[in-house]
Design a protein around this motif. Structure first.
Motif, PDB file in Angstrom:
ATOM      1  N   MET A   1       2.362  -8.153  -6.156  1.00 28.11           N
ATOM      2  CA  MET A   1       1.152  -8.546  -5.465  1.00 28.11           C
ATOM      3  C   MET A   1       0.714  -7.417  -4.533  1.00 28.11           C
ATOM      4  N   SER A   2      -0.564  -7.222  -4.418  1.00 35.29           N
ATOM      5  CA  SER A   2      -1.111  -6.141  -3.613  1.00 35.29           C
ATOM      6  C   SER A   2      -1.015  -6.447  -2.127  1.00 35.29           C
ATOM      7  N   GLU A   3      -0.848  -5.403  -1.337  1.00 35.02           N
ATOM      8  CA  GLU A   3      -0.839  -5.563   0.121  1.00 35.02           C
ATOM      9  C   GLU A   3      -2.260  -5.617   0.673  1.00 35.02           C
ATOM     10  N   PHE A   4      -3.264  -5.411  -0.179  1.00 30.29           N
ATOM     11  CA  PHE A   4      -4.656  -5.395   0.234  1.00 30.29           C
ATOM     12  C   PHE A   4      -5.358  -6.689  -0.169  1.00 30.29           C
ATOM     13  N   SER A   5      -6.348  -7.077   0.649  1.00 34.15           N
ATOM     14  CA  SER A   5      -7.165  -8.258   0.364  1.00 34.15           C
ATOM     15  C   SER A   5      -8.623  -7.918   0.610  1.00 34.15           C
ATOM     16  N   ALA A   6      -9.516  -8.636  -0.059  1.00 34.76           N
ATOM     17  CA  ALA A   6     -10.951  -8.444   0.167  1.00 34.76           C
ATOM     18  C   ALA A   6     -11.239  -8.577   1.662  1.00 34.76           C
ATOM     19  N   TYR A  34      -5.864  -2.006  -9.174  1.00 32.39           N
ATOM     20  CA  TYR A  34      -6.927  -1.201  -8.575  1.00 32.39           C
ATOM     21  C   TYR A  34      -7.474  -1.918  -7.354  1.00 32.39           C
ATOM     22  N   ILE A  35      -8.083  -1.142  -6.489  1.00 34.18           N
ATOM     23  CA  ILE A  35      -8.771  -1.645  -5.304  1.00 34.18           C
ATOM     24  C   ILE A  35     -10.210  -1.157  -5.391  1.00 34.18           C
ATOM     25  N   SER A  49     -13.441   2.576  -7.310  1.00 30.33           N
ATOM     26  CA  SER A  49     -12.145   1.925  -7.459  1.00 30.33           C
ATOM     27  C   SER A  49     -11.050   2.950  -7.229  1.00 30.33           C
ATOM     28  N   PHE A  50      -9.968   2.501  -6.607  1.00 32.06           N
ATOM     29  CA  PHE A  50      -8.875   3.384  -6.229  1.00 32.06           C
ATOM     30  C   PHE A  50      -7.540   2.768  -6.602  1.00 32.06           C
ATOM     31  N   ASP A  51      -6.556   3.628  -6.850  1.00 30.42           N
ATOM     32  CA  ASP A  51      -5.183   3.191  -7.012  1.00 30.42           C
ATOM     33  C   ASP A  51      -4.699   2.783  -5.607  1.00 30.42           C
ATOM     34  N   PRO A  52      -4.021   1.653  -5.475  1.00 29.69           N
ATOM     35  CA  PRO A  52      -3.589   1.221  -4.146  1.00 29.69           C
ATOM     36  C   PRO A  52      -2.769   2.258  -3.383  1.00 29.69           C
ATOM     37  N   VAL A  53      -2.010   3.127  -4.069  1.00 27.38           N
ATOM     38  CA  VAL A  53      -1.199   4.125  -3.375  1.00 27.38           C
ATOM     39  C   VAL A  53      -2.060   5.174  -2.664  1.00 27.38           C
ATOM     40  N   GLU A  54      -3.347   5.259  -3.004  1.00 29.36           N
ATOM     41  CA  GLU A  54      -4.247   6.231  -2.381  1.00 29.36           C
ATOM     42  C   GLU A  54      -4.788   5.764  -1.032  1.00 29.36           C
ATOM     43  N   LEU A  55      -4.654   4.475  -0.730  1.00 28.79           N
ATOM     44  CA  LEU A  55      -5.314   3.899   0.437  1.00 28.79           C
ATOM     45  C   LEU A  55      -4.318   3.442   1.493  1.00 28.79           C
ATOM     46  N   LYS A  56      -4.814   3.403   2.745  1.00 27.43           N
ATOM     47  CA  LYS A  56      -4.035   2.833   3.844  1.00 27.43           C
ATOM     48  C   LYS A  56      -4.940   1.909   4.633  1.00 27.43           C
ATOM     49  N   LYS A  57      -4.377   0.825   5.160  1.00 32.11           N
ATOM     50  CA  LYS A  57      -5.135  -0.093   6.006  1.00 32.11           C
ATOM     51  C   LYS A  57      -5.392   0.577   7.346  1.00 32.11           C
ATOM     52  N   ILE A  58      -6.555   0.250   7.933  1.00 35.43           N
ATOM     53  CA  ILE A  58      -6.853   0.778   9.272  1.00 35.43           C
ATOM     54  C   ILE A  58      -7.215  -0.381  10.189  1.00 35.43           C
TER      55      ILE A  58
END
Length: 58
Positions: A1-6, A34-35, A49-58
């Protein structure tokens, strides 16, 4: 499951503008996540769209 949410605010690890996650999903027929994110470039909204490993939460 992804660590990111809409609705999460994210940034690309290499830099760039603050973005908002629009969708979290898996490419059809694969297990690749993807995100989808959207950001304002000063003139209009952009999205990609991005691979989740490319992004960080801020």
């Amino acid at each position: 499951m992804s660590e990111f949410s809409a609705g999460d605010r994210v940034k690309h690890k290499a830099g760039g503008p603050d973005m908002v996650v629009v969708n979290v999903g898996t490419y059809e027929g694969t297990t690749t996540n993807y995100i989808s994110a959207r950001w304002w470039d000063g003139k209009e909204f952009q999205s990609d769209s991005f691979d989740p490993v490319e992004l960080k939460k801020i």
